[in-house]
Motif scaffolding. Structure first.
Motif, mmCIF file in Angstrom:
data_model
loop_
_atom_site.group_PDB
_atom_site.id
_atom_site.type_symbol
_atom_site.label_atom_id
_atom_site.label_comp_id
_atom_site.label_asym_id
_atom_site.label_seq_id
_atom_site.Cartn_x
_atom_site.Cartn_y
_atom_site.Cartn_z
ATOM 1 N N ARG A 1 0.841 -1.210 0.000
ATOM 2 C CA ARG A 1 0.000 0.000 0.000
ATOM 3 C C ARG A 1 0.872 1.256 0.000
ATOM 4 O O ARG A 1 0.550 2.258 -0.645
ATOM 5 N N ILE A 2 1.977 1.193 0.742
ATOM 6 C CA ILE A 2 2.903 2.334 0.766
ATOM 7 C C ILE A 2 3.471 2.583 -0.627
ATOM 8 O O ILE A 2 3.517 3.721 -1.101
ATOM 9 N N VAL A 3 3.912 1.515 -1.295
ATOM 10 C CA VAL A 3 4.463 1.647 -2.648
ATOM 11 C C VAL A 3 3.429 2.267 -3.583
ATOM 12 O O VAL A 3 3.731 3.171 -4.370
ATOM 13 N N SER A 4 2.197 1.773 -3.500
ATOM 14 C CA SER A 4 1.136 2.288 -4.366
ATOM 15 C C SER A 4 0.876 3.768 -4.111
ATOM 16 O O SER A 4 0.731 4.562 -5.058
ATOM 17 N N LYS A 5 0.839 4.154 -2.826
ATOM 18 C CA LYS A 5 0.572 5.550 -2.482
ATOM 19 C C LYS A 5 1.738 6.437 -2.898
ATOM 20 O O LYS A 5 1.526 7.532 -3.463
ATOM 21 N N VAL A 6 2.958 5.998 -2.641
ATOM 22 C CA VAL A 6 4.143 6.774 -3.031
ATOM 23 C C VAL A 6 4.163 6.991 -4.538
ATOM 24 O O VAL A 6 4.389 8.105 -5.027
ATOM 25 N N ASP A 7 3.903 5.920 -5.296
ATOM 26 C CA ASP A 7 3.925 6.032 -6.749
ATOM 27 C C ASP A 7 2.860 7.003 -7.249
ATOM 28 O O ASP A 7 3.102 7.775 -8.180
ATOM 29 N N ALA A 8 1.697 6.961 -6.634
ATOM 30 C CA ALA A 8 0.621 7.868 -7.062
ATOM 31 C C ALA A 8 0.995 9.327 -6.794
ATOM 32 O O ALA A 8 0.780 10.199 -7.649
ATOM 33 N N ASP B 1 9.015 15.680 -3.124
ATOM 34 C CA ASP B 1 9.294 14.267 -3.397
ATOM 35 C C ASP B 1 10.030 13.624 -2.229
ATOM 36 O O ASP B 1 9.706 12.508 -1.809
ATOM 37 N N GLU B 2 11.025 14.333 -1.705
ATOM 38 C CA GLU B 2 11.772 13.796 -0.579
ATOM 39 C C GLU B 2 10.891 13.697 0.666
ATOM 40 O O GLU B 2 10.994 12.736 1.437
ATOM 41 N N ALA B 3 10.006 14.670 0.861
ATOM 42 C CA ALA B 3 9.112 14.647 2.021
ATOM 43 C C ALA B 3 8.132 13.475 1.936
ATOM 44 O O ALA B 3 7.801 12.856 2.954
ATOM 45 N N ILE B 4 7.664 13.163 0.719
ATOM 46 C CA ILE B 4 6.752 12.028 0.535
ATOM 47 C C ILE B 4 7.444 10.734 0.939
ATOM 48 O O ILE B 4 6.879 9.910 1.676
ATOM 49 N N LEU B 5 8.671 10.547 0.465
ATOM 50 C CA LEU B 5 9.407 9.325 0.807
ATOM 51 C C LEU B 5 9.705 9.247 2.297
ATOM 52 O O LEU B 5 9.557 8.194 2.925
ATOM 53 N N ALA B 6 10.110 10.381 2.873
ATOM 54 C CA ALA B 6 10.422 10.392 4.305
ATOM 55 C C ALA B 6 9.185 10.051 5.134
ATOM 56 O O ALA B 6 9.254 9.268 6.091
ATOM 57 N N LYS B 7 8.058 10.629 4.745
ATOM 58 C CA LYS B 7 6.814 10.363 5.480
ATOM 59 C C LYS B 7 6.389 8.908 5.329
ATOM 60 O O LYS B 7 5.890 8.289 6.281
ATOM 61 N N ALA B 8 6.617 8.362 4.129
ATOM 62 C CA ALA B 8 6.248 6.968 3.882
ATOM 63 C C ALA B 8 6.999 6.033 4.811
ATOM 64 O O ALA B 8 6.425 5.099 5.380
ATOM 65 N N PHE B 9 8.305 6.293 4.992
ATOM 66 C CA PHE B 9 9.124 5.377 5.785
ATOM 67 C C PHE B 9 9.133 5.728 7.275
ATOM 68 O O PHE B 9 9.831 5.086 8.048
ATOM 69 N N ARG B 10 8.362 6.741 7.629
ATOM 70 C CA ARG B 10 8.065 6.981 9.057
ATOM 71 C C ARG B 10 6.726 6.359 9.432
ATOM 72 O O ARG B 10 6.303 6.442 10.580
ATOM 73 N N GLY B 11 6.062 5.757 8.465
ATOM 74 C CA GLY B 11 4.759 5.142 8.718
ATOM 75 C C GLY B 11 3.626 6.140 8.823
ATOM 76 O O GLY B 11 2.584 5.842 9.402
ATOM 77 N N GLU B 12 3.805 7.347 8.216
ATOM 78 C CA GLU B 12 2.810 8.410 8.358
ATOM 79 C C GLU B 12 2.041 8.697 7.074
ATOM 80 O O GLU B 12 1.155 9.539 7.062
ATOM 81 N N LEU B 13 2.378 7.986 5.987
ATOM 82 C CA LEU B 13 1.772 8.312 4.704
ATOM 83 C C LEU B 13 0.394 7.694 4.531
ATOM 84 O O LEU B 13 -0.505 8.302 3.953
ATOM 85 N N ILE B 14 0.211 6.480 5.059
ATOM 86 C CA ILE B 14 -1.082 5.798 4.948
ATOM 87 C C ILE B 14 -1.476 5.272 6.316
ATOM 88 O O ILE B 14 -0.615 5.021 7.163
ATOM 89 N N PRO B 15 -2.772 5.109 6.564
ATOM 90 C CA PRO B 15 -3.194 4.544 7.854
ATOM 91 C C PRO B 15 -2.803 3.073 7.946
ATOM 92 O O PRO B 15 -2.816 2.350 6.949
ATOM 93 N N GLN B 16 -2.426 2.646 9.133
ATOM 94 C CA GLN B 16 -2.071 1.247 9.337
ATOM 95 C C GLN B 16 -3.320 0.428 9.606
ATOM 96 O O GLN B 16 -4.282 0.910 10.215
#
Length: 451
Positions: A72-79, A316-331
């Motif tokens: 889901r993270i990959v899908s959201k990051v790519d979008a 772009d960098e903020a999106i990746l950073a947020k993704a790998f902090r677990g903050e981009l999508i709900p768990q």
């Protein structure tokens, strides 16, 4: 690769998942600017041949969510990155649009269309045909050849205006060249004055012309091929002439006079002979006012474009950073924790060789001991032996293989089902996800149920 197989040179570090991490997730992690910057700090080797050590990559800690969340993270990051890429593509068109619009406005001014209404309202006089020489108080080129050599340049003294200082309607201050005061005395007839019109003799794709500024710290002379036109201000405004010479109509005329294969240029004579339609001083002032207003607005758009472009790179960098902090999508609490998957991988490595076949060592995956609540010490998990069964087997491919095992009572939990399935970890999880998606299996968290 035509057959799905490739080889890498010794310059490559190869990552291969042991089933606990999606390759696409790992790829996006290493794309982070922060990851690359940290990697640079540990590079070793001779200057020009520095490399990131394999140990650094192997020991690097990666936040590891459940497999389904990784996807889901990959899908959201790519979008999101696709949207920023589209925005960047649209922004990239703006500088060209601004340049084209400036050319159009200059053309309107040169043709008299910019002030056609103003002329009617002010009963202005008709424009008079004249040449650059006729409206100039003086025109001159810079010193040639032995009169000014590279050996004459010093670190400070009197400025020399060179071709690189003549921008498109702006004076480029950053490139500074000097001669001594003694040399300046010998070349004083080339001295420039504020609001002299400076014209580059080299004409390729555009004309470069600007006004000499009035706030330089020293006196200045022009170098060869930097033409100076000092206008008669009783007849012409310096800014008006600069705008007129920068117009596309001037370019179309003067490019026909260009000579020189490698350095296309015109002579001072060509510039002096160039003819323009000259309005009254009042109308010249109105044209200058309108052009400065239009250019000022366009320059503000250009500044906004530059700021937006820089923000997109940071976005772009903020999106990746947020993704790998677990903050981009709900768990999703229903996702099986990554720790369970890691346990299965560890279990797989301890499985009897008779069940698994020949052992095949693989790369090491570093994972944090705490997945959701922050990263602490890394735990190293090695890829173990291969099993004989896979998802392409006849009794597995396209069939509810795992559901049938559940019905036989051979797997009520994920761990029990994995032991019974005799599948490698990646195949097992792909098959499990597929059967849940096809509704052959119902996932109740700690318990699996066959439909």
């Amino acid at each position: 690769m035509t057959n799905g197989t490739g080889i890498g040179s010794t310059e490559f570090h190869v990552f291969r998942s042991n089933g606990a991490i999606e390759p696409e997730y790992l790829w996006r992690f290493v794309r982070q600017q922060s990851f690359r910057e940290k990697a640079k700090t540990v590079m070793s080797g001779a200057v020009g041949q520095q490399r990131v050590p394999a140990d650094y990559l192997r020991d690097h800690v990666i936040p590891l969510p459940p497999l389904l969340e990784q996807r889901r993270i990959v899908s959201k990051v790519d979008a999101l990155l696709a949207r920023s890429a589209l925005a960047r593509k649209e922004l990239d068109c703006i500088p060209t649009l601004i340049a084209n619009y400036k050319q159009q406005v200059l053309a309107l001014a040169a043709e008299g269309n910019l002030t056609s209404k103003w002329r009617v309202e002010h009963n202005a006089a008709q424009w008079a045909r004249t040449s650059v020489a006729e409206i100039a108080e003086t025109t001159f080129d810079g010193p040639f050849g032995s009169n000014l050599k590279s050996a004459d340049y010093v670190k400070s003294g009197v400025r020399v205006v060179r071709l690189e200082n003549i921008g498109r309607l702006h004076f480029v201050r950053e490139k500074e060249t000097y001669i001594s005061k003694a040399k300046f005395t010998a070349l004083a007839r080339h001295q420039l004055k504020p609001e002299d019109v400076l014209f580059s003799s080299f004409i390729a794709d555009e004309i470069r012309v600007c006004l000499f500024p009035d706030d330089l710290d020293t006196a200045a002379i022009n170098k060869a091929d930097c033409f100076c036109v000092r206008v008669d201000r009783q007849r012409c405004l310096p800014k008006f002439l600069a705008f007129r010479l920068a117009s596309p109509t001037c370019y179309e005329v003067l490019k026909e006079a260009v000579h020189g294969a490698t350095r296309p240029r015109i002579s001072l004579k060509h510039l002096k002979q160039f003819e323009i339609d000259l309005p009254s001083l009042k109308e010249q002032a109105e044209i200058v006012r309108l052009l400065e207003s239009a250019f000022g607005w366009l320059d503000r758009v250009a500044a906004d474009h530059s700021a937006a472009s820089k923000m997109l790179a940071k976005l772009d960098e903020a999106i990746l950073a947020k993704a790998f902090r677990g903050e981009l999508i709900p768990q999703d609490p229903n996702d099986e924790p990554a720790s369970v998957l890691l346990s299965l991988i560890q279990l797989e490595t301890k499985t009897e060789p008779s069940r698994r076949g020949q052992r095949s060592d693989g790369p090491v995956l570093e994972t944090p001991t705490k997945v959701r609540d922050g990263v602490t010490r890394p735990r190293r998990v090695s890829k173990g032996q291969n099993v004989s069964k896979n998802r392409q087997d006849d009794d597995v491919f396209g069939k509810p293989y795992l559901a049938s095992l559940i019905k036989k009572g051979r797997g009520k939990s994920t761990q029990e089902l994995f032991k019974a399935a005799n599948l490698p970890v990646p195949d097992f999880y792909k098959q499990l996800a597929w059967e849940i998606e096809q509704k052959y299996i119902r996932d109740h968290g700690e318990k699996l149920e066959a439909a």
